[in-house]
Design a protein around this motif. Structure first.
Motif, PDB file in Angstrom:
ATOM      1  N   LEU A   1       0.702  -1.251  -0.356  1.00  0.00           N
ATOM      2  CA  LEU A   1      -0.075   0.025   0.058  1.00  0.00           C
ATOM      3  C   LEU A   1       0.938   1.273   0.148  1.00  0.00           C
ATOM      4  O   LEU A   1       0.499   2.381  -0.735  1.00  0.00           O
TER       5      LEU A   1
ATOM      6  N   ARG B   1      -7.414   6.439   4.291  1.00  0.00           N
ATOM      7  CA  ARG B   1      -6.731   5.148   4.628  1.00  0.00           C
ATOM      8  C   ARG B   1      -7.454   4.349   5.656  1.00  0.00           C
ATOM      9  O   ARG B   1      -7.671   5.253   6.782  1.00  0.00           O
TER      10      ARG B   1
ATOM     11  N   GLU C   1      -6.256  -3.730   3.975  1.00  0.00           N
ATOM     12  CA  GLU C   1      -6.203  -2.370   4.321  1.00  0.00           C
ATOM     13  C   GLU C   1      -6.268  -1.529   2.853  1.00  0.00           C
ATOM     14  O   GLU C   1      -5.788  -2.075   1.772  1.00  0.00           O
ATOM     15  N   ALA C   2      -6.842  -0.449   2.891  1.00  0.00           N
ATOM     16  CA  ALA C   2      -7.292   0.278   1.552  1.00  0.00           C
ATOM     17  C   ALA C   2      -7.027   1.730   1.639  1.00  0.00           C
ATOM     18  O   ALA C   2      -6.967   2.281   2.801  1.00  0.00           O
TER      19      ALA C   2
ATOM     20  N   LEU D   1      -6.913   1.618  -3.588  1.00  0.00           N
ATOM     21  CA  LEU D   1      -6.015   0.645  -3.673  1.00  0.00           C
ATOM     22  C   LEU D   1      -6.024  -0.390  -2.280  1.00  0.00           C
ATOM     23  O   LEU D   1      -6.602   0.279  -1.167  1.00  0.00           O
TER      24      LEU D   1
ATOM     25  N   THR E   1      -4.956  -3.931  -0.306  1.00  0.00           N
ATOM     26  CA  THR E   1      -3.791  -4.802  -0.077  1.00  0.00           C
ATOM     27  C   THR E   1      -4.147  -5.901   0.943  1.00  0.00           C
ATOM     28  O   THR E   1      -4.889  -5.404   1.981  1.00  0.00           O
TER      29      THR E   1
END
Lengths: 140, 140
Positions: free
Chosen positions: A19, A37, A46-47, A59, A61
């Motif tokens: 990330l 986040r 986690e984004a 994004l 992960t």
């Protein structure tokens, strides 16, 4: 009046290996503002959200090896993962799709990133595209 | 001032097995207006654009077995293929990315759908995501 009403592309979701490195790429090289986040414990990811126009790049992960996103990363590598359409009324949208015979992953909305209400359609019903509906916590 | 300036998600590109069936899905089930359909001989694909907000869904199907899109469909099946960002000045955007060391597929813009000017960044440089820049023929 169409009760489904897909208003816009809310975001396009990319699975990434790191990330931090991906935020550096999208924020510092491509110039998109990082706006959020979040650890999504239930989904095992986690984004991060970066703004682009009225949409976002999301994004994602994996933080658990048994998550769908971890399997995606292991099998296909990093890349495009899903597309999300913004709706005003996700309950009406899901009811409309159900009535049309659409195969859903989520029959009922659940809580997504930044307090949004989200639901996924089944990719097999949408040409192999994992498709999400998003009703933002605050309408814009 | 950032000369790159990604203004919005111009479109998200989906590779499909049948353009007609996919148009039926996106237009009649998901309710998106079909606004354009074009044979892109050079790329070996036929494509359709459907409006969503200020963006588009681009459906792409191969018309030649030796096209990149035909290989994608054979190897991965239908699904998300690329994301395209709208820029005002694609020459300035490419020059800026080149100067930053970004690996490009197209060093110079070429003609894309609906008379746009387009260029692709290399997916290896963008986290596995095939990434396109689009300068529309008419700015909106």
């Amino acid at each position: 009046m169409n009760p489904l009403r897909l208003r816009s592309i809310d975001h396009t979701g990319m699975v990434v290996a790191s990330l931090d490195e991906s935020i550096t790429l999208y924020r510092d090289v491509l110039g998109l503002p990082l706006v959020h986040r979040e650890m999504l414990t239930e989904q095992g990811v986690e984004a991060a959200l970066l703004n682009i126009g009225d949409s976002h790049i999301e994004l994602i992960t994996p933080v658990r090896a048994d998550s769908g996103v971890a399997r995606f990363l292991a099998e296909r590598g990093p890349g495009l993962h899903h597309i999300a359409y913004r709706v005003n009324d996700i309950d009406a949208a899901l009811a409309s799709l159900s009535a049309a015979g659409m195969r859903l992953i989520d029959e009922q909305p659940r809580t997504g990133i930044r307090g949004s209400r989200v639901a996924f359609l089944h990719p097999k019903a949408v040409g192999g595209v994992l498709t999400e509906l998003v009703e933002p916590a605050t309408h814009r």
